[in-house]
Motif scaffolding. Structure first.
Motif, PDB file in Angstrom:
ATOM      1  N   ASP A 337       0.795 -59.147  39.003  1.00 11.56           N
ATOM      2  CA  ASP A 337       0.847 -60.064  37.853  1.00 11.56           C
ATOM      3  C   ASP A 337       2.283 -60.451  37.543  1.00 11.56           C
ATOM      4  O   ASP A 337       2.581 -61.600  37.207  1.00 11.56           O
ATOM      5  N   ALA A 338       3.186 -59.449  37.654  1.00 13.36           N
ATOM      6  CA  ALA A 338       4.603 -59.705  37.385  1.00 13.36           C
ATOM      7  C   ALA A 338       5.143 -60.713  38.409  1.00 13.36           C
ATOM      8  O   ALA A 338       5.950 -61.579  38.082  1.00 13.36           O
ATOM      9  N   PHE A 339       4.671 -60.575  39.651  1.00 13.05           N
ATOM     10  CA  PHE A 339       5.111 -61.521  40.685  1.00 13.05           C
ATOM     11  C   PHE A 339       4.712 -62.959  40.310  1.00 13.05           C
ATOM     12  O   PHE A 339       5.500 -63.892  40.417  1.00 13.05           O
ATOM     13  N   GLN A 340       3.456 -63.118  39.830  1.00 14.64           N
ATOM     14  CA  GLN A 340       2.984 -64.462  39.457  1.00 14.64           C
ATOM     15  C   GLN A 340       3.842 -65.047  38.345  1.00 14.64           C
ATOM     16  O   GLN A 340       4.245 -66.216  38.398  1.00 14.64           O
ATOM     17  N   GLY A 383       7.937 -56.015  34.735  1.00 16.82           N
ATOM     18  CA  GLY A 383       6.847 -55.051  34.903  1.00 16.82           C
ATOM     19  C   GLY A 383       5.786 -55.326  33.842  1.00 16.82           C
ATOM     20  O   GLY A 383       5.841 -56.372  33.177  1.00 16.82           O
ATOM     21  N   ASP A 384       4.822 -54.398  33.663  1.00 15.37           N
ATOM     22  CA  ASP A 384       3.749 -54.630  32.691  1.00 15.37           C
ATOM     23  C   ASP A 384       4.288 -54.794  31.270  1.00 15.37           C
ATOM     24  O   ASP A 384       3.824 -55.658  30.518  1.00 15.37           O
ATOM     25  N   ASP A 385       5.273 -53.958  30.885  1.00 14.55           N
ATOM     26  CA  ASP A 385       5.846 -54.056  29.532  1.00 14.55           C
ATOM     27  C   ASP A 385       6.419 -55.434  29.284  1.00 14.55           C
ATOM     28  O   ASP A 385       6.239 -56.029  28.218  1.00 14.55           O
ATOM     29  N   GLU A 386       7.106 -55.931  30.288  1.00 10.51           N
ATOM     30  CA  GLU A 386       7.757 -57.249  30.145  1.00 10.51           C
ATOM     31  C   GLU A 386       6.696 -58.343  29.978  1.00 10.51           C
ATOM     32  O   GLU A 386       6.885 -59.283  29.198  1.00 10.51           O
TER      33      GLU A 386
END
Ligand code: HAM
Length: 416
Positions: A337-340, A383-386
């Motif tokens: 997801d972060a990559f997208q 990452g997820d937090d971001e």
């Protein structure tokens, strides 16, 4: 494993960025002098160079890459571009367009010489030809252009040598005298000069062979054979250069290795280059068009800078602004997801003009390692937090400092 052919080479990053910078600088200088680009073919009929450059020159007699085409015609990879530009000028009747034609070119040339530092079999030239005017104002303009171009690339310590090789009348008398004097000493000359004393005696003047020097030193200067109009032309060129504050040395032995020259010849030498120290050569060629069989005259003057040698001088001088630009941002996503999200950010930032690389999703430590190896100014950690907070970790890779930055604030941080 197959390797690059002897005398050819690959220009790799980051060096290729410096090549691009030099080319962009040259194009900009040409624009300010009203020169426009001409692109001629890499290969031409062999006869063009044989007639234009001269059968007896080293270039034509031993250095050309010539091959038979399937239809039996003889073709040659261009060893230089002046003959091609004049061919194009005649073929397209550029003489019918009013005014002086100012043309420039960049590209590869091919000569089968012995490769060494600064000398290659495929090398690159940046050159220009100003055609349609016999006046010495054009000679001075061309030399001023070279001087400006070298200066714009941070080269301020080259030496300019100039000479006149006269017109066919003056040169004819000089060559006859040289033949006579050289014939008297033929057995004291090196093998190459013995041959040239008969075929092309002017070339004996720039022999580097120590055996020839005692004889060459005693030969008369071409300046003693110049008629009034040649002398006036040369004096005017010198005066114009002095007027513009361009320092030069007159060297009566500067005859150059191509047969088409008349009147002014010149070379720029540079100390950082070793034995192959000519960074640029040029001169006037009033009869070249006619020697190619044209009824249309195309008197002109031009130069070619050896780009490989210019690059050596630039790398030595290290002028500000020529160093390769670093990558602005390395995006390091830790999940798919972060990559997208990272890829969407990259699209926006690239549209704003930043250079951005997006890594595939990976582990934090590995990504940081890749980021620092990329030479980027900043890394963007996602990452997820971001994703949840829509704030990214922006790390300054030079200082190690990291801060949380909102998406809309990224541009301002990258600019800062
Ligand atoms: P040239 O002196 O034969 O003149 O070449 C010009 C420059 O190209 C040389 O000063 C050198 O910097 C570079 N060069 C020549 N051969 C090599 C090589 N094998 N490897 C690397 N660099 C080389 C001409 O080509 C004329 N067309 C110049 C001209 C233009 N005259 C009138 N208009």
């Amino acid at each position: 494993m197959i390797k690059a052919v002897k005398g050819t080479r690959d220009i790799l990053p980051p060096q290729s960025a410096v090549w691009n910078r030099v080319e962009a600088t040259a194009r900009e200088v040409f624009r300010t002098f009203n020169y426009h680009e001409i692109r001629t073919p890499i290969f031409e009929e062999t006869a063009l160079f044989a007639r234009g450059v001269g059968e007896e020159t080293d270039i034509v007699s031993k250095e050309m890459y010539t091959f038979d085409d399937r239809d039996g015609s003889k073709l040659t990879l261009r060893p230089e571009n002046t003959a091609s530009v004049i061919r194009a000028y005649i073929e397209h009747r550029l003489d019918q367009i009013p005014g002086t034609k100012r043309l420039y070119y960049l590209g590869p040339m091919f000569r089968r010489e012995r490769p060494q530092k600064g000398r290659y079999r495929q090398f690159f030239q940046i050159g220009a030809e100003a055609i349609g005017l016999e006046s010495p104002v054009l000679d001075a303009e061309i030399i001023e252009l070279v001087s400006t171009l070298l200066g714009s690339c941070g080269i301020h310590d080259s030496r300019l040598l100039i000479n006149s090789v006269g017109d066919p009348d003056s040169r004819g008398r000089y060559v006859a005298k040289l033949k006579e004097l050289l014939a008297a000493h033929i057995h004291e000359l090196s093998a190459d000069s013995q041959r040239r004393a008969v075929t092309n005696p002017l070339r004996v003047l720039d022999s580097k062979d120590p055996q020839d020097q005692p004889i060459v030193e005693k030969l008369p200067s071409i300046h003693d054979f110049l008629n009034d109009s040649c002398r006036d032309h040369f004096a005017a060129v010198c005066r114009y250069l002095t007027d513009r504050g361009i320092a030069y040395e007159v060297n009566p032995r500067l005859v150059r290795g191509l047969d088409y020259y008349t009147h002014t010849t010149f070379e720029f030498l540079h100390g950082a280059l070793g034995a192959q120290n000519a960074i640029c050569g040029g001169g006037r060629y009033n009869g070249l068009a006619e020697s190619l069989g044209s009824k249309v005259p195309a008197p002109g003057i031009g130069f070619s800078i050896g780009q490989d040698r210019l690059l050596m001088a630039v790398e030595d001088a290290k002028p500000a602004g020529f160093e390769p630009k670093p990558l602005d941002l390395f995006i390091a996503p830790m999940t798919e997801d972060a990559f997208q999200l990272g890829a969407r950010q990259a699209k926006q930032l690239r549209q704003a003009g930043f250079s951005v690389e997006v890594a595939p999703a990976g582990k934090f430590k590995k990504l940081l390692e890749l980021a620092s190896k990329s030479g980027a100014r900043f890394a963007l950690l996602i990452g997820d937090d971001e994703i949840a907070t829509n704030r990214f970790g922006l790390k300054n890779l030079a200082t190690g400092e990291q801060q949380a930055v909102a998406a809309f604030d990224l541009t301002a941080h990258l600019l800062g």
